[in-house]
Structure formats: structure tokens, C-alpha cells
Write a protein that holds these residues in place. Structure first.
Motif, PDB file in Angstrom:
ATOM      1  N   ASP A  90     -74.133  69.852 -58.610  1.00 23.44           N
ATOM      2  CA  ASP A  90     -74.832  68.800 -59.499  1.00 23.44           C
ATOM      3  C   ASP A  90     -74.919  69.715 -60.776  1.00 23.44           C
ATOM      4  N   ALA A  91     -75.369  70.973 -60.789  1.00 24.96           N
ATOM      5  CA  ALA A  91     -75.529  71.524 -61.746  1.00 24.96           C
ATOM      6  C   ALA A  91     -74.104  72.021 -62.561  1.00 24.96           C
ATOM      7  N   LEU A  92     -73.099  72.270 -61.973  1.00 22.65           N
ATOM      8  CA  LEU A  92     -71.931  72.654 -62.396  1.00 22.65           C
ATOM      9  C   LEU A  92     -71.169  71.442 -63.010  1.00 22.65           C
ATOM     10  N   ASN A  93     -71.255  70.507 -62.220  1.00 20.13           N
ATOM     11  CA  ASN A  93     -70.615  68.972 -62.787  1.00 20.13           C
ATOM     12  C   ASN A  93     -71.453  68.862 -63.976  1.00 20.13           C
ATOM     13  N   ALA A  94     -72.690  68.813 -64.207  1.00 21.99           N
ATOM     14  CA  ALA A  94     -73.461  68.425 -65.255  1.00 21.99           C
ATOM     15  C   ALA A  94     -72.850  69.257 -66.537  1.00 21.99           C
ATOM     16  N   ILE A  95     -72.857  70.605 -66.380  1.00 18.62           N
ATOM     17  CA  ILE A  95     -72.362  71.357 -67.509  1.00 18.62           C
ATOM     18  C   ILE A  95     -70.887  71.032 -67.958  1.00 18.62           C
ATOM     19  N   LEU A  96     -70.104  70.764 -66.750  1.00 17.52           N
ATOM     20  CA  LEU A  96     -68.595  70.694 -67.299  1.00 17.52           C
ATOM     21  C   LEU A  96     -68.675  69.259 -67.921  1.00 17.52           C
ATOM     22  N   ALA A  97     -69.401  68.291 -67.611  1.00 21.15           N
ATOM     23  CA  ALA A  97     -69.235  67.122 -68.310  1.00 21.15           C
ATOM     24  C   ALA A  97     -69.642  67.283 -69.675  1.00 21.15           C
ATOM     25  N   ILE A 118     -75.239  80.261 -59.341  1.00 16.57           N
ATOM     26  CA  ILE A 118     -74.463  78.703 -59.056  1.00 16.57           C
ATOM     27  C   ILE A 118     -72.660  79.530 -59.456  1.00 16.57           C
ATOM     28  N   HIS A 119     -72.599  80.590 -59.500  1.00 15.73           N
ATOM     29  CA  HIS A 119     -71.137  81.295 -60.042  1.00 15.73           C
ATOM     30  C   HIS A 119     -70.902  80.281 -61.088  1.00 15.73           C
ATOM     31  N   LEU A 120     -71.382  80.335 -62.408  1.00 17.21           N
ATOM     32  CA  LEU A 120     -70.969  79.401 -63.416  1.00 17.21           C
ATOM     33  C   LEU A 120     -69.834  80.088 -64.059  1.00 17.21           C
ATOM     34  N   ASN A 121     -69.708  81.295 -64.361  1.00 17.79           N
ATOM     35  CA  ASN A 121     -68.654  81.837 -65.138  1.00 17.79           C
ATOM     36  C   ASN A 121     -67.251  81.724 -64.282  1.00 17.79           C
ATOM     37  N   ASP A 126     -62.328  78.540 -63.950  1.00 19.44           N
ATOM     38  CA  ASP A 126     -61.298  77.774 -63.133  1.00 19.44           C
ATOM     39  C   ASP A 126     -61.141  76.431 -64.016  1.00 19.44           C
ATOM     40  N   ASN A 127     -61.878  76.103 -65.018  1.00 17.28           N
ATOM     41  CA  ASN A 127     -61.602  74.951 -65.831  1.00 17.28           C
ATOM     42  C   ASN A 127     -61.258  75.232 -67.335  1.00 17.28           C
ATOM     43  N   PRO A 147     -70.820  91.571 -59.948  1.00 15.22           N
ATOM     44  CA  PRO A 147     -71.881  90.695 -60.354  1.00 15.22           C
ATOM     45  C   PRO A 147     -73.250  91.743 -60.822  1.00 15.22           C
ATOM     46  N   PRO A 148     -74.207  91.283 -61.137  1.00 14.02           N
ATOM     47  CA  PRO A 148     -75.420  92.082 -61.464  1.00 14.02           C
ATOM     48  C   PRO A 148     -75.881  92.790 -60.599  1.00 14.02           C
ATOM     49  N   TYR A 149     -76.145  94.055 -60.564  1.00 18.87           N
ATOM     50  CA  TYR A 149     -76.555  94.973 -59.691  1.00 18.87           C
ATOM     51  C   TYR A 149     -78.431  94.703 -59.425  1.00 18.87           C
ATOM     52  N   HIS A 150     -78.929  94.442 -60.402  1.00 17.59           N
ATOM     53  CA  HIS A 150     -80.349  94.189 -60.596  1.00 17.59           C
ATOM     54  C   HIS A 150     -80.725  93.053 -61.389  1.00 17.59           C
TER      55      HIS A 150
END
Ligand code: SF4
Length: 459
Positions: A90-97, A118-121, A126-127, A147-150
């Protein structure tokens, strides 16, 4: 055994024997510890402050629905838009829209663990949308493809020499630059990105219900630049971040700073109540807040509800002997350390991540250092209980414990076998759970009861 558990054990084994890793972590955590001692001096009554913070979070979470709806209403009144995201998709699709609507090609991002979750980057990449991390620690990690270590200090496991080598390799700058020179290199590259980007994405440290505000805490000013230049600001925030009133910040800001980095107050604390208003010069034309659940409502179950009070200060990670040995990446989760071990199985899957609750000596140091007094080590025990009850650990261990319980509860049974036999049975039954790095458990040749009887006979 789940595949992720195998990976966790293998990675932990490697890290626990990596002395160079240990040296870097101890160096950074020692600096943190010294700063926190000083930072705590600002509280006249630290224990009272911690208890008060816990009470406020209790109130916030007990009426989570009411506070979130109040936040939504107030934020919308200032022209902001609220999107409810039940899960990552839901979050990724909203951001993409939103990106498509704004024809966005470049995004600047300030530090946010939720966007890691949510692995946004990767999704944006990919888009065909460039997503640039603007927090220095996150920028370093992005350059390194890690990914971040901390949760607070993303590149805590890297020394200044490691970072100089990374910048030399990835950015072609001269080798061996000093920390000041490295910061200037990052700053120069990032400044250009702020002015190019169409959208700025941030997380949020707190949501304020009574004012409809999102609060952002950071030390570099990158959060402000990410929200001031682009026309659109998207803040993506976990639903547990809500606080009832604006005045709660008077307690939570210093607590977060002190326990997060040892500062009295973090350098930049911003409160966003919506997009730029008529007559204002700065700020985005549009502002969205994405309220993310993504498994958080699972944390409302009574055994682990307190974990919803977490303000992500990272203090329990720094205090944890297991984290300091195996490092942040071994966990294989966005949130590592003690609090990560509590919440990850509920945010994702108990079968895949329940084993993390066993990565604890139960020393209680995490609970001791938590600014909101979350009973972390007890919740690790609760998770172990759920994990076993739901049979994720396999039936072998459960059977072995049942045998053990039957044995120790029946004196006659305990006396039928001597120490040698007990050692043999224990070794066979608990082989995998006991592991091969612990010294062997050796039963006494005779039980106490037998020795007592013998002594009595002798008179
Ligand atoms: S559980 Fe407590 S100590 Fe750990 S990150 Fe959250 S607030 Fe900080």
C-alpha cells in the motif's frame, strides 16, 4: 529450522570471531556511552522523566485509533493529505502514484528506518526513479550497497579509514581524506540533488495528535533541505509514533537525544503541520503523510504491547552484549538488537524471525537503559513462549524439555540413572539446542537425594 535461522547462525558465528569488527564497534559504543553519561546530567529527575514518558506512550497506544484519527483531522485542516497504508505494498503504491503524478525522476530522502523496512530505494530504482540518501551515514551505506547497521548510526561498523577508502573507490576522490574532507565531498554532491529533486521523502520521529504535526529530529540539516527545496514532501511514519499533545515533545525530544546520541537536544528539530500556507516563503506545495501499519497492529497483543512505546533511540542495541558481538547485519532485519528481536517476528513472521528472541543472555541491560522503560527482556521471553507454543522451533526440543521436566519432577526417575547416563541422555536430547561452543553440562555422579540418604545411613 527456518532457513533464516540458519543464515542468522552462520553470520553471527563469523562476526563473533571478527576481532576487527569488535574493535570498531567497541570504539564507537565507548564514545556513545561517555556522551550519554554527560547527556543524562540535564535531567534533574531522570527516573521520573522515564516513567512519565512511559505513561504518555501508554496513553497514546491505549487509544491509538482515537489519536491517529485526531492527527488525520488536524493535519488535513492545514491542507495536508493522509494516506493509510495497511502494508508495505500500500505504501509503495501510494508513493509511486505520487511520483507519477509529479513526474518525479529524482527523490531526496532523509534518514528513515520505515523506508528501509519497505525497501523503498530498491522499489524506486526498479521504477527508474533515483532515490538519494542525504543523511551522511545513510549516504555511506547507500554508496556501499549495504543496509543500515544500526537504527540511529547507520555506518557504525565503519572506521574513518573504511569510509575514506569507500569514497575513493566509488566517487574517485583522492584516498585517505580526513572526516572533514569526506563530509565536504558528500555535502557538495548532495546540495545539487536537493535542487534537482521533485519530491522529498522523510520519516517522522513523532506524530502529534492534537496539532496534526509530524516531527523530525536530525543532526545534519538534511531533513530540512529535503523538505524545503522539493515541491512535494512525503512523510512516511509508523502508526506507533503518535503522541497525544505537542507539549509532550518537551519530554520526548531531550529523552530521544540523550539516549540516542548523548546530546542534550538534537541539532535540528522540525515540526511539519502541512504544506506551505498562503504568505509563507518556504516549504513544499503539497505534503502527504503515509501512516504505516505493516504488522504494527500485531504488536498490540498484550505480551508485546509495550514494544509500541519504542522511540527508536538505539540505546538497547548499544547496551546489548549479543548485538556488540554479532553486529547489526547478522539479524537480517531492518530493526536489529533487542527491540528488533522483539518486534520483527510480529512485524513479519514468527516462524522466520522468532529465533531472534533467543539471541539474548536475558541480562536485562536493554530494559535498564530504555528511556521509556520498556520491559524488553521479558518480552523476549514472551516471544520464546509464543515461538515454542506455536511449534516453530520444531518438536524435538519441545519433547526434550518435556522429558527433562518429567525427569526432574520425579525423584524416583532421577535416582534410577547415575550421572554418566544422565550426561549421555542430556547430550543426545539437547545436542542442537546446547550447541558446540558451550562447555558440557556435567551431572554429579550421585544426586543430592542419594548422597543425603547415604549420609543418613552412616548416621
Ligand atoms: S526499545 Fe527502548 S532503548 Fe530500545 S530503541 Fe526503543 S526506546 Fe530505545
Amino acid at each position: 529450522m527456518s532457513e533464516l535461522k540458519d543464515i542468522f547462525l552462520a553470520k553471527s558465528d563469523v562476526k563473533a570471531h571478527d576481532l576487527e569488527h569488535k574493535r570498531k564497534i567497541n570504539f564507537n559504543i565507548d564514545k556513545y556511552n561517555a556522551a550519554v553519561i554527560k547527556g543524562k546530567e540535564q535531567f534533574a529527575l531522570l527516573e521520573t522523566a522515564r516513567k512519565q514518558a512511559k505513561n504518555i506512550k501508554w496513553k497514546a497506544i491505549e487509544q491509538l485509533d482515537k489519536h491517529l484519527e485526531l492527527f488525520e483531522k488536524n493535519f488535513q485542516e492545514h491542507g495536508g493529505k493522509v494516506i493509510w497504508a495497511e502494508d508495505k505494498e500500500d505504501a509503495l503504491n501510494a508513493i509511486l502514484a505520487i511520483c507519477k503524478e509529479k513526474n518525479a525522476r529524482t527523490i531526496v530522502k532523509s534518514k528513515s528506518m520505515v523506508t528501509e523496512e519497505i525497501h523503498l530505494n530498491k522499489f524506486l530504482e526498479d521504477n527508474d526513479i533515483e532515490s538519494v540518501e542525504t543523511d551522511l551515514g545513510e549516504y555511506i551505506q547507500q554508496l556501499d550497497g549495504e543496509p543500515p547497521y544500526h537504527i540511529v548510526t547507520p555506518a557504525m561498523h565503519k572506521s574513518k579509514e573504511d569510509i575514506a577508502a569507500l569514497f575513493h573507490e566509488k566517487l574517485g576522490v583522492p584516498p585517505g581524506l580526513s572526516p572533514t574532507e569526506l563530509t565536504l565531498v558528500a555535502r557538495e554532491r548532495l546540495r545539487q540533488k536537493y535542487t534537482e529533486a521533485q519530491i522529498g521523502i522523510t520519516g517522522g520521529n513523532f506524530l502529534i495528535a492534537d496539532t496534526g504535526a509530524v516531527c523530525l529530529t536530525e543532526n545534519e540539516g538534511n531533513g530540512r533541505l529535503s523538505t524545503a527545496f522539493p515541491d512535494t514532501h512525503i512523510a512516511i511514519v509508523g502508526i506507533e509514533k503518535v503522541l497525544p499533545t505537542l507539549s509532550d515533545l518537551g519530554l520526548f525530544w531531550p529523552l530521544l537525544s540523550t539516549f540516542g546520541t548523548g546530546q542534550n537536544l538534537t541539532v535540528y528539530n522540525s515540526i511539519f503541520t502541512g504544506p506551505k500556507q498562503a504568505g509563507e516563503n518556504d516549504g513544499p506545495r503539497e505534503m502527504y503523510v503515509i501512516l504505516l501499519d505493516n504488522g504494527r497492529t500485531n504488536l498490540l497483543r498484550k505480551e508485546v504491547r509495550e514494544s509500541m512505546y519504542c522511540i527508536r533511540c538505539g540505546s538497547c542495541l548499544n547496551a546489548c552484549p549479543v548485538y556488540k558481538n554479532i553486529g547489526g547485519h547478522s539479524y537480517g532485519t531492518t530493526y536489529s538488537g533487542p527491540i528488533g528481536a522483539v518486534i520483527s517476528p510480529h512485524l513479519s513472521d514468527m516462524h522466520d524471525y522468532g529465533h531472534l528472541s533467543y539471541a539474548s543472555s536475558l541480562c536485562g541491560n536493554c530494559t535498564e537503559v530504555c528511556p521509556v522503560k520498556i520491559n524488553i527482556h521479558e518480552m523476549l521471553l514472551e516471544n520464546r513462549h509464543i515461538y515454542t507454543e506455536e511449534k516453530h522451533g520444531g518438536v524435538k526440543e519441545k519433547l526434550a524439555w518435556r522429558m527433562f521436566k518429567t525427569g526432574v519432577l520425579h525423584r524416583g526417575l532421577m535416582n534410577t540413572a547415575n550421572g554418566k547416563i544422565k550426561n549421555f541422555v542430556f547430550e543426545k536430547a539437547f545436542k542442537s539446542a546446547w550447541g558446540d561452543r558451550r562447555s558440557k553440562l556435567v551431572f554429579a555422579p550421585k544426586s543430592f537425594n542419594e548422597m543425603w540418604k547415604e549420609r543418613k545411613k552412616k548416621g
